[in-house]
Write a protein that holds these residues in place. Structure first.
Motif, short mmCIF file in Angstrom:
data_model
loop_
_atom_site.label_atom_id
_atom_site.label_comp_id
_atom_site.label_asym_id
_atom_site.label_seq_id
_atom_site.Cartn_x
_atom_site.Cartn_y
_atom_site.Cartn_z
N SER A 1 -2.42 -0.84 -5.95
CA SER A 1 -3.84 -0.97 -5.69
C SER A 1 -4.18 -2.36 -5.20
O SER A 1 -3.41 -3.31 -5.38
CB SER A 1 -4.63 -0.68 -6.96
OG SER A 1 -4.47 -1.78 -7.86
N GLU B 1 -7.92 -1.65 -13.53
CA GLU B 1 -7.61 -2.79 -14.40
C GLU B 1 -8.68 -3.83 -14.30
O GLU B 1 -8.81 -4.57 -13.46
CB GLU B 1 -6.26 -3.40 -14.06
CG GLU B 1 -5.71 -2.96 -12.73
CD GLU B 1 -4.33 -3.55 -12.51
OE1 GLU B 1 -3.88 -4.34 -13.36
OE2 GLU B 1 -3.73 -3.21 -11.51
N TRP C 1 -8.85 -4.62 3.13
CA TRP C 1 -8.28 -3.53 2.33
C TRP C 1 -9.35 -2.52 1.97
O TRP C 1 -10.28 -2.82 1.24
CB TRP C 1 -7.65 -4.11 1.06
CG TRP C 1 -6.89 -3.11 0.25
CD1 TRP C 1 -7.32 -1.93 -0.23
CD2 TRP C 1 -5.54 -3.24 -0.19
NE1 TRP C 1 -6.35 -1.31 -0.93
CE2 TRP C 1 -5.23 -2.08 -0.93
CE3 TRP C 1 -4.55 -4.21 -0.04
CZ2 TRP C 1 -3.98 -1.88 -1.52
CZ3 TRP C 1 -3.32 -4.01 -0.63
CH2 TRP C 1 -3.04 -2.85 -1.34
N LYS C 2 -9.19 -1.35 2.51
CA LYS C 2 -10.14 -0.29 2.15
C LYS C 2 -9.58 0.44 0.95
O LYS C 2 -8.53 1.04 0.99
CB LYS C 2 -10.31 0.69 3.31
CG LYS C 2 -10.82 0.01 4.56
CD LYS C 2 -11.20 1.04 5.59
CE LYS C 2 -11.11 0.49 7.01
NZ LYS C 2 -11.14 -0.96 7.11
N ASP C 3 -10.34 0.37 -0.13
CA ASP C 3 -9.88 1.02 -1.34
C ASP C 3 -10.08 2.51 -1.24
O ASP C 3 -11.05 3.06 -1.72
CB ASP C 3 -10.66 0.49 -2.55
CG ASP C 3 -9.85 -0.54 -3.29
OD1 ASP C 3 -8.64 -0.28 -3.51
OD2 ASP C 3 -10.40 -1.59 -3.63
N THR C 4 -9.14 3.16 -0.60
CA THR C 4 -9.27 4.59 -0.37
C THR C 4 -9.53 5.35 -1.66
O THR C 4 -10.66 5.53 -2.06
CB THR C 4 -8.01 5.13 0.32
OG1 THR C 4 -6.87 4.59 -0.35
CG2 THR C 4 -7.99 4.69 1.77
N ARG D 1 0.84 -1.20 0.00
CA ARG D 1 0.00 0.00 0.00
C ARG D 1 0.87 1.24 0.00
O ARG D 1 0.63 2.19 -0.73
CB ARG D 1 -0.89 0.03 1.25
CG ARG D 1 -1.89 -1.07 1.31
CD ARG D 1 -2.95 -0.75 2.33
NE ARG D 1 -3.74 0.41 1.93
CZ ARG D 1 -5.00 0.59 2.25
NH1 ARG D 1 -5.61 -0.31 3.01
NH2 ARG D 1 -5.65 1.65 1.86
N GLU E 1 -7.89 1.98 -8.89
CA GLU E 1 -8.24 0.61 -9.33
C GLU E 1 -8.52 0.49 -10.81
O GLU E 1 -9.64 0.27 -11.23
CB GLU E 1 -9.49 0.21 -8.56
CG GLU E 1 -9.76 -1.27 -8.51
CD GLU E 1 -8.69 -1.98 -7.73
OE1 GLU E 1 -8.14 -2.95 -8.25
OE2 GLU E 1 -8.41 -1.55 -6.59
N ASP F 1 -7.90 4.44 -4.59
CA ASP F 1 -6.90 3.67 -5.30
C ASP F 1 -6.94 3.78 -6.82
O ASP F 1 -5.99 3.42 -7.48
CB ASP F 1 -7.03 2.19 -4.94
CG ASP F 1 -5.98 1.82 -3.95
OD1 ASP F 1 -5.02 2.62 -3.80
OD2 ASP F 1 -6.11 0.77 -3.33
#
Lengths: 139, 139
Positions: free
Chosen positions: A115, B139, B130-133, A110, B137, B135
């Motif tokens: 990601s 893909e 995992w918190k996808d702040t 992280r 993302e 990110d």
DNA sequence: ATGACAATGATACAATTAGTACAATATTTA
DNA sequence: TAAATATTGTACTAATTGTATCATTGTCAT
């Protein structure tokens, strides 16, 4: 606690292999409290010289003791009587260590800006490559 | 932000090399937020004196951390926790770095004797958390 | 006697840590 | 500012320790 003398008495005519005698005497001294967890044993060469035997013989004894988890031999460092955590504690330590390891990994990923998807993909790839040698783990 | 104390606890009988212990503990403290990007670590000599080890042992640990891009060592200046690299740096480097990180993680886990299943489970747990702040993302 | 096997020894190697000299950078001082 | 000095990491090497492999020796069954 450090570098105890480790006085052993070998009998060269007993018919018992030297390495066996070393093994059993170390075990005895541990059972009797003469040796204690954390104690450092003499180096293979030092003990070999004192006992007038080849250091490989000592190494063999140490290897057996190591395989029995009685001592911990560390190349370049020395050999130590193993600390013996009760099985409960041991399992807990094991769990903690995998947790800490995983936490480190994710934390690092992280921090480096990867990601969730990227890490997830990477992990999946590696898991695929994992050859379960004797693990027999199937899921 | 500067010159934190960096309290490490070495176990000289654990079977793990000193330099490894330094590496993993720095990683842990970073993962746990005790150390943060930009923090300056003690000099190799200062840390060595405190830990009562040779400064080359610390230098070796720092070198490994540096190769993992966790810290940045600069001759004549000191060593610092690396700032998060701008996600723009060469995609190539980025890819290599996540690969290296993952490989290290799995290698370490295997070395510690964890099974594929255990690691897999642990990873799943962490991924859930995992918190996808922000990110992105993509893909 | 001889062949098999276990114990021990010889030798080369690998891992970890320590010693020493050096190079790059920062700081002090004139 | 410029030179001197101190601080900091680097490189190379040595010393210490356990490991791996093969050779030698000795015992015992056949």
């Amino acid at each position: 606690m450090f570098n105890k003398k480790l006085t052993l008495h070998l009998d060269f005519h007993s018919g018992l292999p030297i390495y066996t005698q070393i093994v059993t005497q170390v075990q005895s001294q541990l059972a009797n409290g003469i040796l204690r967890p954390g104690d450092q044993l003499p180096t293979v060469r030092a003990l070999a010289e004192e006992l007038r035997v080849n250091f490989n013989t000592v190494a063999r004894a140490y290897r057996l003791l190591d395989e029995a988890r009685i001592i911990s031999t560390q190349q370049g460092r020395g050999t130590y009587i193993t600390e013996i955590p009760p099985p409960k504690v041991s399992e807990r330590l094991r769990q903690e260590s995998i947790e800490a390891l995983t936490l480190r990994f994710f934390g690092e990923a992280r921090r480096l800006g990867f990601s969730k998807g990227e890490v997830s993909q990477m992990v999946r790839d590696q898991l695929k490559l994992w050859k379960d040698t004797q693990d027999a783990e199937k899921e």
